[in-house]
Structure formats: structure tokens, C-alpha cells
Design an enzyme around this catalytic site. Structure first.
Site, mmCIF file in Angstrom:
data_model
loop_
_atom_site.group_PDB
_atom_site.id
_atom_site.type_symbol
_atom_site.label_atom_id
_atom_site.label_comp_id
_atom_site.label_asym_id
_atom_site.label_seq_id
_atom_site.Cartn_x
_atom_site.Cartn_y
_atom_site.Cartn_z
ATOM 1 N N GLU A 299 -2.205 -8.664 -9.789
ATOM 2 C CA GLU A 299 -3.149 -8.825 -8.751
ATOM 3 C C GLU A 299 -3.099 -10.198 -8.222
ATOM 4 O OE1 GLU A 299 -5.059 -5.090 -9.359
ATOM 5 O OE2 GLU A 299 -5.077 -6.602 -8.093
ATOM 6 N N GLU B 119 -3.041 -3.836 0.699
ATOM 7 C CA GLU B 119 -2.776 -4.944 -0.235
ATOM 8 C C GLU B 119 -1.576 -5.545 0.156
ATOM 9 O OE1 GLU B 119 -5.544 -3.010 -3.489
ATOM 10 O OE2 GLU B 119 -3.566 -3.204 -4.275
HETATM 11 C C1 GEM Z 1 -6.925 -1.708 -9.783
HETATM 12 S S1 GEM Z 1 -5.433 -1.694 -10.630
HETATM 13 C C2 GEM Z 1 -6.123 -1.232 -12.355
HETATM 14 C C3 GEM Z 1 -6.230 -2.093 -13.350
HETATM 15 N N1 GEM Z 1 -7.510 -2.254 -13.641
HETATM 16 C C4 GEM Z 1 -7.556 -2.606 -15.265
HETATM 17 N N2 GEM Z 1 -8.788 -2.573 -15.507
HETATM 18 N N3 GEM Z 1 -6.606 -2.575 -15.924
HETATM 19 C C5 GEM Z 1 -7.097 -0.320 -9.186
HETATM 20 O O1 GEM Z 1 -6.117 0.682 -8.743
HETATM 21 O O2 GEM Z 1 -8.272 0.313 -9.065
HETATM 22 C C6 GEM Z 1 -7.212 -2.771 -8.704
HETATM 23 C C7 GEM Z 1 -6.359 -2.910 -7.487
HETATM 24 O O3 GEM Z 1 -6.426 -1.924 -6.817
HETATM 25 O O4 GEM Z 1 -5.487 -3.631 -7.215
HETATM 26 ZN ZN ZN Z 2 -4.455 -2.110 -5.593
#
Ligand code: GEM
Ligand code: ZN
Length: 383
Positions: A343, A177
Site C-alpha cells: 500500500e 490507485e
Molecule cells: C485493500 S487490499 C486488502 C488488504 N487488507 C488487509 N487487511 N490485509 C482492499 O482491496 O480493500 C486496500 C486497497 O484496495 O488498497
Molecule cells: Zn487497492
């Protein structure tokens, strides 16, 4: 035509070549992370294709970690590794294919605009020239890289350090990412811009603790989601260890030493073409105070940044169902503070699409700079 060649022996290089025999049917597989089943990240160069109508086929796209991430996705390409553009891409549910007639003999392809480890080191070196920045080495990753914490504040301000709010930004727990480290670069550069009044006010009132890359080993290895030991760092916060997740262990330890009043954790999302946040509504310790803080933060960001939105996202967690192994949930619960996962899209922002580049590094930087405004909006409400 020269023989085609694909290379991956560089920072974040990753692809498996099945066949280069036919330039109109280059057959590839996306490689798994070095010690886990996650597969989605790719980054490679192709030489010898100038003027040839190339077709690249990623045969195992349907078996990747997030197959829906390929719906509406466009592969990123570059000739100079500085300017990246999107190319025509199709996904039939199993095979992802893209076409390009290269203008030059060497062209790079990637899942998202890469952020190299050298750029990471250059960023740290440039920032520490500022009088407001101190750098602290927290310890070592499993491959021997430094976990470097940046601390930013105006030490000359009237407010004593002990009364300043502690604002944390961690980024790129998931190494593929890369938009997260672009976000952190934009955040830091605005925070240190002497002409920026928002930055001057925040540096006077706060101490910022920033880790632009939480997972340097995974980033260099070309992993999507894990560190050198195969650990998903965003599932390690309940019980990290130096043996498996030193990156989280060291940062958590520092947080427990200095405290947290606001924590932002920057990520990228494979499927949703939007910028959004996920909060701590599922935490056992979630209170009306935190709910109000979350609302005010989001309202301020909505009012000041068209690239941010709240209509699309992960949906709310059920009360008490928050998995405290995730960074922002663990931090929000243990410090009774505002904590958001941020995100950004691997695809584009569907509200404000850009046909040429989609979502990219520069747009991630601008978003990182924009988040200082919601931070300013809530800074006096944090405690
Ligand atoms: C997610 S980040 C977690 C946030 N999810 C919720 N529902 N609050 C992860 O780590 O899986 C997505 C990502 O990796 O960006
Ligand atoms: Zn992530």
C-alpha cells in the site's frame, strides 16, 4: 477574463461540473465509477483561469467512498501534465475545497498523479526491446483492451527455467490507485538495468511475471475501484469469470499454469499516509514458515528503504479470518507462498513528507525499485 471551461474527455477524465459561474466558487461533484457506487477519483482540466484566484469546491466529498481520505489530503495540479504539485486544500467533513491562481490558461487537477494508458503502452514497448523480456497476451478485457503479461528472466543463466523461482508482481487492480503502476515502472526499470547487480542476480535465479496494470478499462474510464462491469477485482479471486472479471480470470489461470513462489500486489490507500504491507496471517494455511518469510522480507525492506515502515498499517487479521477473495490471500493460500499487498498513500509519507509534491509518481517508482532488495533477501528461502 475568458469564460471558464472544464474538460474531462481524456484518459481517466472524471468530474461533474455543477457551476462555473463564479471563479471564486466553482462547484463540483466527484463522479461515481461507471457501474458501481464507488466515488473518489477525479481528473479534469480547467481553462480560462490564468491570473484569477480560483476556489474549487467538491460538494459531495463527504459522501465519497473514503471520506477520511480527505483529512490532510492536498489536491494535485499540473500545467504540463508531466510535473504535478500539491495545492492548498481544506475539508470540513462534507465539502473539500482548494485554491489556486493559475500561472497559465490551462491547468489540470487530479486525485493522484495520473498514469495514462499511452504511457502504459510505451512502457511495454520499451521493455520488450530487452533480451530478458517476453510479452504474452493473456486475453481481452471487457472493453477490448489487451491483458499483457511481461515475463522477465536471464535465459542465458546456468539455472534451468524449471528450477527458477516464480516471482509475480500485479499492480493497479484498483484503477484509481495510479501509484501502483508507477511502482511497477520503477520495479521493471531497475530489474532491466544492466548496471544493476541486484537485477542481474535475480534475473539469473528467477522468472518474473509482471502485470503493470491489471485494470486498464477502469483506468481509462476514470474509475477508482472497479472495472467496466463494476467488479472490484480485488474481491474476485475466489470465483472470477470472463463475463464479469476477465482480468482476474486470465491472470489466475496463468498463475495455475506456471506457479507462484512470491506474489506482490501493488495498491494505494486513501487514508493512511504511509507505505506498508498486508500479509496472509488470516489464511487457514498460514504457517510458521510463511510467518518467518514475511518477517524476513519486511526486515530487509525496513533496513534498506526509509520510505517503507511497519508501525502503521491495516492491523493483523485474526487466524482463519482471511477473505480469500482478495488476490494476495487467494494466492498465498493456493500456492502456499509468500504474498503481500503493498500500500502506498494518496496523501504523502507522513514520516518523510514532501511539501511540494506529497507522495507522487517518482517516489512510487523509487519504492518499486527498492522492493528488489527484500526480494533478493528472501529468494533462497521461498521454497
Ligand atoms: C485493500 S487490499 C486488502 C488488504 N487488507 C488487509 N487487511 N490485509 C482492499 O482491496 O480493500 C486496500 C486497497 O484496495 O488498497
Ligand atoms: Zn487497492
Amino acid at each position: 477574463m475568458n469564460a471558464l471551461h472544464i474538460s474531462t474527455q481524456f484518459d481517466a477524465g472524471a468530474i461533474e461540473v455543477l457551476s462555473l459561474a463564479d471563479p471564486h466558487d466553482i462547484q463540483l461533484n466527484i463522479r461515481r465509477d461507471n457501474a458501481s457506487e464507488f466515488a473518489q477519483w477525479f481528473h479534469f482540466s480547467l481553462q480560462g483561469g490564468a491570473g484569477v484566484a480560483l476556489c474549487l469546491r467538491f460538494l459531495n466529498a463527504g459522501q465519497c467512498a473514503y471520506p477520511k481520505g480527505w483529512d490532510g489530503y492536498r489536491v494535485v495540479a499540473s500545467y504540463d501534465r508531466q510535473h504535478w504539485f500539491r495545492i492548498d486544500t481544506r475539508f470540513d467533513g462534507q465539502v473539500m475545497s482548494c485554491e489556486l491562481t493559475p500561472e497559465a490558461n490551462c491547468v489540470y487537477f487530479a486525485y493522484f498523479e495520473p498514469y495514462s494508458y499511452e504511457r502504459h503502452l510505451d512502457l511495454l514497448a520499451a521493455l520488450t526491446r530487452s533480451q530478458h523480456v517476453t510479452q504474452e497476451r493473456l486475453g481481452s478485457t471487457l472493453d477490448g483492451r489487451d491483458m499483457t503479461l511481461l515475463q522477465l528472466t536471464d535465459a542465458q543463466s546456468a539455472r534451468p527455467l524449471a528450477q527458477k523461482k516464480k516471482i509475480w508482481l500485479i499492480a493497479r487492480q484498483h484503477p484509481g490507485e495510479a501509484m501502483a503502476e508507477w511502482f511497477a515502472e520503477g520495479f521493471l526499470q531497475r530489474l532491466l538495468d544492466p548496471a544493476e547487480s541486484v537485477a542481474r542476480v535475480l534475473l539469473a535465479q528467477c522468472v518474473f511475471y509482471v502485470l503493470p496494470n491489471m485494470n486498464p478499462d477502469g483506468a481509462v474510464r476514470g474509475n477508482l475501484r472497479t472495472n467496466a462491469a463494476g467488479a472490484n477485482l480485488n474481491r474476485e479471486w475466489a470465483a472470477p469469470s470472463l463475463e464479469r472479471s476477465p482480468e482476474v480470470f486470465l491472470v489466475r489461470q496463468k498463475m495455475q499454469q506456471v506457479g507462484v513462489d512470491l506474489c506482490l500486489d501493488a495498491h494505494g490507500d486513501e487514508g493512511l499516509p504511509y507505505n506498508f504491507v498486508a500479509g496472509c496471517e488470516g489464511n487457514p494455511g498460514y504457517t510458521p514458515r510463511l510467518e518467518t518469510l514475511e518477517h524476513n522480507f519486511k526486515a530487509a525492506w525496513l533496513a534498506s528503504c526509509p520510505d517503507f515502515q511497519t508501525a502503521q498499517g491495516y492491523g493483523r487479521d485474526q487466524p482463519g479470518q482471511g477473505n480469500l477473495a482478495l488476490a494476495t490471500r487467494w494466492v498465498g493460500q493456493n500456492f502456499d507462498c509468500l504474498a503481500f499487498t503493498i500500500e502506498m498513500p494518496f496523501k504523502d509519507n507522513a514520516d518523510w513528507p514532501d511539501a511540494r509534491v506529497g507522495w507522487n509518481g517518482e517516489r512510487s517508482k523509487r519504492l518499486g525499485a527498492s522492493v528488489l532488495l527484500p526480494v533478493l533477501a528472501v529468494v533462497d528461502q521461498l521454497r
